[in-house]
Motif scaffolding. Structure first.
Motif, PDB file in Angstrom:
ATOM      1  N   ARG A   1      26.554  42.986  48.976  1.00 32.00           N
ATOM      2  CA  ARG A   1      27.459  42.059  49.667  1.00 32.00           C
ATOM      3  C   ARG A   1      27.255  40.631  49.165  1.00 32.00           C
ATOM      4  N   ASN A   2      25.983  40.243  48.986  1.00 32.98           N
ATOM      5  CA  ASN A   2      25.696  38.891  48.498  1.00 32.98           C
ATOM      6  C   ASN A   2      26.229  38.690  47.087  1.00 32.98           C
ATOM      7  N   LEU A   3      26.093  39.708  46.229  1.00 31.66           N
ATOM      8  CA  LEU A   3      26.631  39.615  44.872  1.00 31.66           C
ATOM      9  C   LEU A   3      28.142  39.476  44.892  1.00 31.66           C
ATOM     10  N   ARG A   4      28.796  40.248  45.744  1.00 32.44           N
ATOM     11  CA  ARG A   4      30.256  40.185  45.834  1.00 32.44           C
ATOM     12  C   ARG A   4      30.686  38.782  46.272  1.00 32.44           C
ATOM     13  N   GLU A   5      30.001  38.212  47.263  1.00 30.51           N
ATOM     14  CA  GLU A   5      30.335  36.866  47.725  1.00 30.51           C
ATOM     15  C   GLU A   5      30.147  35.843  46.611  1.00 30.51           C
ATOM     16  N   ALA A   6      29.049  35.958  45.871  1.00 29.74           N
ATOM     17  CA  ALA A   6      28.800  35.031  44.761  1.00 29.74           C
ATOM     18  C   ALA A   6      29.879  35.180  43.697  1.00 29.74           C
ATOM     19  N   PHE A   7      30.220  36.415  43.355  1.00 33.65           N
ATOM     20  CA  PHE A   7      31.257  36.670  42.355  1.00 33.65           C
ATOM     21  C   PHE A   7      32.569  36.022  42.781  1.00 33.65           C
ATOM     22  N   GLU A   8      32.940  36.187  44.033  1.00 30.08           N
ATOM     23  CA  GLU A   8      34.209  35.659  44.534  1.00 30.08           C
ATOM     24  C   GLU A   8      34.276  34.136  44.445  1.00 30.08           C
ATOM     25  N   MET A   9      33.131  33.463  44.493  1.00 31.86           N
ATOM     26  CA  MET A   9      33.124  32.005  44.367  1.00 31.86           C
ATOM     27  C   MET A   9      33.587  31.579  42.974  1.00 31.86           C
ATOM     28  N   TYR A  10      33.302  32.375  41.966  1.00 22.44           N
ATOM     29  CA  TYR A  10      33.606  32.030  40.579  1.00 22.44           C
ATOM     30  C   TYR A  10      34.899  32.675  40.064  1.00 22.44           C
ATOM     31  N   ALA A  11      35.350  33.719  40.697  1.00 25.82           N
ATOM     32  CA  ALA A  11      36.427  34.547  40.160  1.00 25.82           C
ATOM     33  C   ALA A  11      37.814  33.986  40.436  1.00 25.82           C
ATOM     34  N   VAL A  12      38.734  34.397  39.583  1.00 22.13           N
ATOM     35  CA  VAL A  12      40.158  34.113  39.764  1.00 22.13           C
ATOM     36  C   VAL A  12      40.897  35.443  39.666  1.00 22.13           C
ATOM     37  N   GLN A  13      42.108  35.468  40.187  1.00 28.27           N
ATOM     38  CA  GLN A  13      42.925  36.680  40.111  1.00 28.27           C
ATOM     39  C   GLN A  13      43.290  36.960  38.661  1.00 28.27           C
ATOM     40  N   GLY A  14      43.266  38.236  38.266  1.00 32.73           N
ATOM     41  CA  GLY A  14      43.659  38.627  36.919  1.00 32.73           C
ATOM     42  C   GLY A  14      45.111  38.272  36.645  1.00 32.73           C
ATOM     43  N   LYS A  15      45.513  38.376  35.396  1.00 29.03           N
ATOM     44  CA  LYS A  15      46.872  37.991  34.986  1.00 29.03           C
ATOM     45  C   LYS A  15      47.938  38.819  35.683  1.00 29.03           C
ATOM     46  N   GLU A  16      47.698  40.084  35.794  1.00 30.76           N
ATOM     47  CA  GLU A  16      48.634  40.976  36.483  1.00 30.76           C
ATOM     48  C   GLU A  16      48.235  41.059  37.952  1.00 30.76           C
ATOM     49  N   GLU A  17      49.215  41.213  38.817  1.00 33.16           N
ATOM     50  CA  GLU A  17      48.944  41.232  40.252  1.00 33.16           C
ATOM     51  C   GLU A  17      47.963  42.334  40.655  1.00 33.16           C
ATOM     52  N   GLU A  18      48.038  43.498  39.989  1.00 35.41           N
ATOM     53  CA  GLU A  18      47.158  44.605  40.361  1.00 35.41           C
ATOM     54  C   GLU A  18      45.786  44.519  39.700  1.00 35.41           C
ATOM     55  N   GLU A  19      45.616  43.564  38.783  1.00 31.31           N
ATOM     56  CA  GLU A  19      44.330  43.399  38.117  1.00 31.31           C
ATOM     57  C   GLU A  19      43.288  42.859  39.079  1.00 31.31           C
ATOM     58  N   GLU A  20      42.056  43.301  38.882  1.00 33.92           N
ATOM     59  CA  GLU A  20      40.972  42.813  39.726  1.00 33.92           C
ATOM     60  C   GLU A  20      40.633  41.360  39.378  1.00 33.92           C
ATOM     61  N   ARG A  21      39.943  40.729  40.295  1.00 33.66           N
ATOM     62  CA  ARG A  21      39.512  39.351  40.066  1.00 33.66           C
ATOM     63  C   ARG A  21      38.465  39.329  38.964  1.00 33.66           C
ATOM     64  N   ARG A  22      38.430  38.227  38.219  1.00 32.22           N
ATOM     65  CA  ARG A  22      37.536  38.108  37.078  1.00 32.22           C
ATOM     66  C   ARG A  22      37.019  36.675  36.980  1.00 32.22           C
ATOM     67  N   ILE A  23      35.903  36.510  36.304  1.00 32.13           N
ATOM     68  CA  ILE A  23      35.379  35.178  36.038  1.00 32.13           C
ATOM     69  C   ILE A  23      35.798  34.806  34.623  1.00 32.13           C
ATOM     70  N   THR A  24      36.506  33.697  34.516  1.00 33.60           N
ATOM     71  CA  THR A  24      36.933  33.191  33.213  1.00 33.60           C
ATOM     72  C   THR A  24      36.072  31.970  32.868  1.00 33.60           C
ATOM     73  N   ALA A  25      36.166  31.527  31.626  1.00 34.13           N
ATOM     74  CA  ALA A  25      35.427  30.329  31.221  1.00 34.13           C
ATOM     75  C   ALA A  25      35.848  29.131  32.075  1.00 34.13           C
ATOM     76  N   ARG A  26      37.148  29.026  32.338  1.00 35.94           N
ATOM     77  CA  ARG A  26      37.644  27.904  33.147  1.00 35.94           C
ATOM     78  C   ARG A  26      37.187  27.999  34.610  1.00 35.94           C
ATOM     79  N   SER A  27      37.220  29.203  35.185  1.00 36.70           N
ATOM     80  CA  SER A  27      36.793  29.329  36.592  1.00 36.70           C
ATOM     81  C   SER A  27      35.290  29.087  36.716  1.00 36.70           C
ATOM     82  N   LEU A  28      34.526  29.517  35.712  1.00 37.28           N
ATOM     83  CA  LEU A  28      33.082  29.260  35.710  1.00 37.28           C
ATOM     84  C   LEU A  28      32.827  27.752  35.611  1.00 37.28           C
TER      85      LEU A  28
END
Length: 187
Positions: free
Chosen positions: A119-146
């Motif tokens: 749960r803690n990892l998921r919360e940390a990931f969500e702080m850095y992540a952005v939505q993928g390019k496609e609506e159904e894509e999972e959230r990801r950490i990009t260079a810009r979001s990092l």
């Protein structure tokens, strides 16, 4: 104390010497959180878990019953219904006797600790992540979001530097970190 914190995590924080307040139950322990057998201090963690187990095992029979679990939780200021206590015990009772032996107790504490870390990892990931390019894509950490999150934390990095950090753990070579890649990075 938050109800979504695992039962033993809530109790451990009550038993921790750092959380002692007037009226709290105290038990000598090394940390504010349940010990992790996988840590570098395996002997200490095991001793801590055995000490907590003995605290729960009020009648000294080497097993923790649902009623003993309820009693310990109540002494620590946490209410647990008979049904909740039975469900907690049943979830880790591998021999079917309706009680927890020390090995079952240790496995249960480790499982709760693992779930909490997830749960803690998921919360940390969500702080850095952005939505993928496609609506159904999972959230990801990009260079810009990092870079954006690091800047908020007071760490100034260029997009290129953030890209290099991501490439070190980017297993599929897409230039972004998925949650699975983030978990590997955080090990």
């Amino acid at each position: 104390m938050p109800k979504d914190l695992p039962i033993l995590g809530r109790l451990w924080s009550k038993l921790s010497p750092k959380s002692k307040k007037q009226g709290d139950v105290g038990l000598a322990a090394a940390d504010d959180e349940p010990p992790r057998v996988s840590s570098s201090s395996t002997m200490t963690a095991t001793a801590d878990m055995e000490r907590v187990f003995r605290y729960f095992d009020e009648d000294g029979d080497g097993k923790i019953s649902p009623s003993e679990l309820r009693s310990c939780m109540r002494a620590a200021g946490e209410e647990l219904s008979a049904e909740e206590a039975a469900a907690v015990v049943e979830s880790s009772d591998s021999d079917g006797d309706g009680m927890l032996g020390v090995e079952e107790f240790v496995r249960m504490v480790e499982a709760e600790g693992e779930a909490e870390r997830g749960r803690n990892l998921r919360e940390a990931f969500e702080m850095y992540a952005v939505q993928g390019k496609e609506e159904e894509e999972e959230r990801r950490i990009t260079a810009r979001s990092l870079r954006r999150m690091l800047r908020r934390l007071g760490e100034l990095r260029t997009v290129a530097e953030c890209g290099a950090m991501i490439r070190a753990f980017d297993l599929n070579g897409d230039g972004e970190l998925s949650f699975d890649e983030f978990k590997i990075m955080m090990r």
